[in-house]
Design an enzyme around this catalytic site. Structure first.
Site, PDB file in Angstrom:
ATOM      1  CD  GLU A  93      46.783  40.650  36.947  1.00 20.03           C
ATOM      2  OE1 GLU A  93      46.898  40.607  35.721  1.00 20.03           O
ATOM      3  OE2 GLU A  93      45.703  40.881  37.504  1.00 20.03           O
ATOM      4  CB  CYS A 106      47.655  48.425  44.182  1.00 20.43           C
ATOM      5  SG  CYS A 106      46.192  47.440  44.475  1.00 20.43           S
ATOM      6  CB  CYS A 113      39.503  36.489  46.783  1.00 21.97           C
ATOM      7  SG  CYS A 113      38.780  37.112  48.316  1.00 21.97           S
ATOM      8  CB  CYS A 117      32.516  40.460  46.559  1.00 21.23           C
ATOM      9  SG  CYS A 117      33.135  40.407  48.251  1.00 21.23           S
ATOM     10  CB  CYS A 120      35.152  41.354  43.280  1.00 18.29           C
ATOM     11  SG  CYS A 120      36.963  41.275  43.373  1.00 18.29           S
ATOM     12  CB  CYS A 341      38.925  48.994  42.208  1.00 18.21           C
ATOM     13  SG  CYS A 341      39.764  50.255  43.090  1.00 18.21           S
TER      14      CYS A 341
END
Ligand code: SAH
Ligand code: SF4
Length: 358
Positions: A93, A106, A113, A117, A120, A341
């Site tokens: 995305e 962005c 990933c 974390c 997230c 975010c």
């Protein structure tokens, strides 16, 4: 095949020359590319025969737009599928954040990933590979093309891409080759100034040092805690590169005059928003070179944190300011379409009632 997204003038001239086509066409083709036009059929001043050949000689567009969602505030989130290469068939995305005076894209640098974390959403998605530089640049070009085809109301948007942030899916410093290739193109080809590019990283110190030496763009650090015990939990890469190492690298990062490093800090109720966290930040922050950006926690199904209230975030911000730390609170954009975010997760199916066809 030469990817058009990252091709330089010299590369394209050589390619045309090798095929017996006039080299002066290279600049015309790149003028189109730099405006986001990557489909040779739309390059009006290029002869038909060359347009057809270009599609054979170059990899013109590595992405297919699957869906575009638009938030009430004009933020657009694009779901893209990679058509070739190592990540073929995978989805990422990217987001366009409009403002009357500027437009920010962005971009994502990885599918998922590896760094996990716990707050997230991207971290909860299985890691599925690094994007190549041209696949990252193609996200920017796709947004440019979309804004020309279907501009936002001028009250919301300048309808141009002026700023780039590496804050989409993935950890950019875990994909240095792809990210460096992207930066080279953004700076040298698309003429976006390094002051308008920001790379956010969770703190891979060696990558930060190499970035500063080669492409010293604005730096944002996902800090989220200023003591090692807590940061080990919230940003697990801290177990490998603890705060003392991060401090050293940040103090050596090249900064132009009047610029600062941003320390991002997502506000989690009862976790990192206490008195002792203010004290830890007051000890950690280098006031002359850094500012703190407090981020509202954006909830998502894969995490059970609770965000601090707006009132509490304002009190926390005031306490930091009182200690001489420049502090801002990030305005959340596009959270009604999960574009804010930490909400990007391309393995989540797009809600059909929000989805607009490409
Ligand atoms: N991997 C990089 C860049 C992508 S994340 C990094 O970690 O810096 C972009 C920013 O969003 C980071 O500061 C990240 O910590 C933050 N973020 C992640 N999940 C979030 C959430 N649920 N709510 C608010 N911010 C979040
Ligand atoms: Fe990866 Fe950044 Fe999310 Fe951490 S915050 S899991 S490093 S994308």
């Amino acid at each position: 095949m030469t990817p058009l997204a990252t091709a330089s003038l010299a590369e394209l001239r050589t390619l045309l020359d090798q095929h017996g086509a006039p080299a002066f066409r290279a600049q015309q083709i790149l003028d189109w590319r730099n405006k986001g036009v990557v489909n040779p059929e739309e390059m009006r001043n290029i002869p038909n025969a060359l347009r057809e050949k270009l599609a054979e000689w170059c990899l013109c567009d590595p992405l297919t737009l699957i869906t575009r969602q638009q938030s009430a505030d004009g933020t657009r989130k694009y779901l893209l599928q990679l058509d070739q290469g190592k990540c073929i068939g995978k989805r990422v995305e990217c987001v366009f954040i409009p403002e009357p005076e500027r437009g920010t894209v962005c971009i994502s640098s990885q599918v998922g990933c590896t760094l996990d974390c716990p707050f997230c959403c991207t971290g909860s998605q299985p890691f599925d590979g690094n994007l190549a530089g041209h696949e990252i640049v193609a996200q920017v070009l796709m947004v440019m093309a979309d804004l020309r085809r279907d501009p936002l109301p001028v009250s919301l948007s300048a309808n141009r891409v002026s700023h780039i942030v590496f804050m989409g899916q993935g950890e950019p410093m875990s994909n240095e080759k792809g990210v460096h290739d992207t930066l080279k193109t953004l700076l040298d080809q698309l003429n976006i100034s390094r002051r308008r590019i920001t790379l956010s990283t969770s703190g891979l110190v060696h990558g930060i040092t190499r970035l500063g030496a080669k492409y010293p763009v604005n730096l944002a650090i996902s800090l989220h805690a200023a003591n090692d015990a807590l940061r080990d939990q919230l940003v697990p890469i801290n177990r490998t590169f603890p705060l003392a190492q991060l401090r050293q690298v940040l103090d050596n990062y090249p900064l132009p005059a009047q610029r600062h490093i941003t320390l991002e800090y997502v506000m989690l109720a009862g976790v990192n928003d206490r008195e002792e966290d203010i004290a830890a930040l007051a000890r950690f922050v280098n006031r002359g070179r850094e500012r703190v950006n407090l981020i509202h926690y954006n909830p998502h199904p894969a995490s059970d944190f609770t965000g601090s209230s707006s009132d509490h975030i304002n009190t926390f911000a005031a306490a930091l300011t009182n200690r001489g730390i420049r502090t801002t609170v990030r305005r959340s954009r596009g959270d009604d379409i999960a574009a804010a975010c930490g909400q990007l997760n391309s393995s989540t199916p797009t809600a059909p009632e929000n989805a607009a066809p490409a």
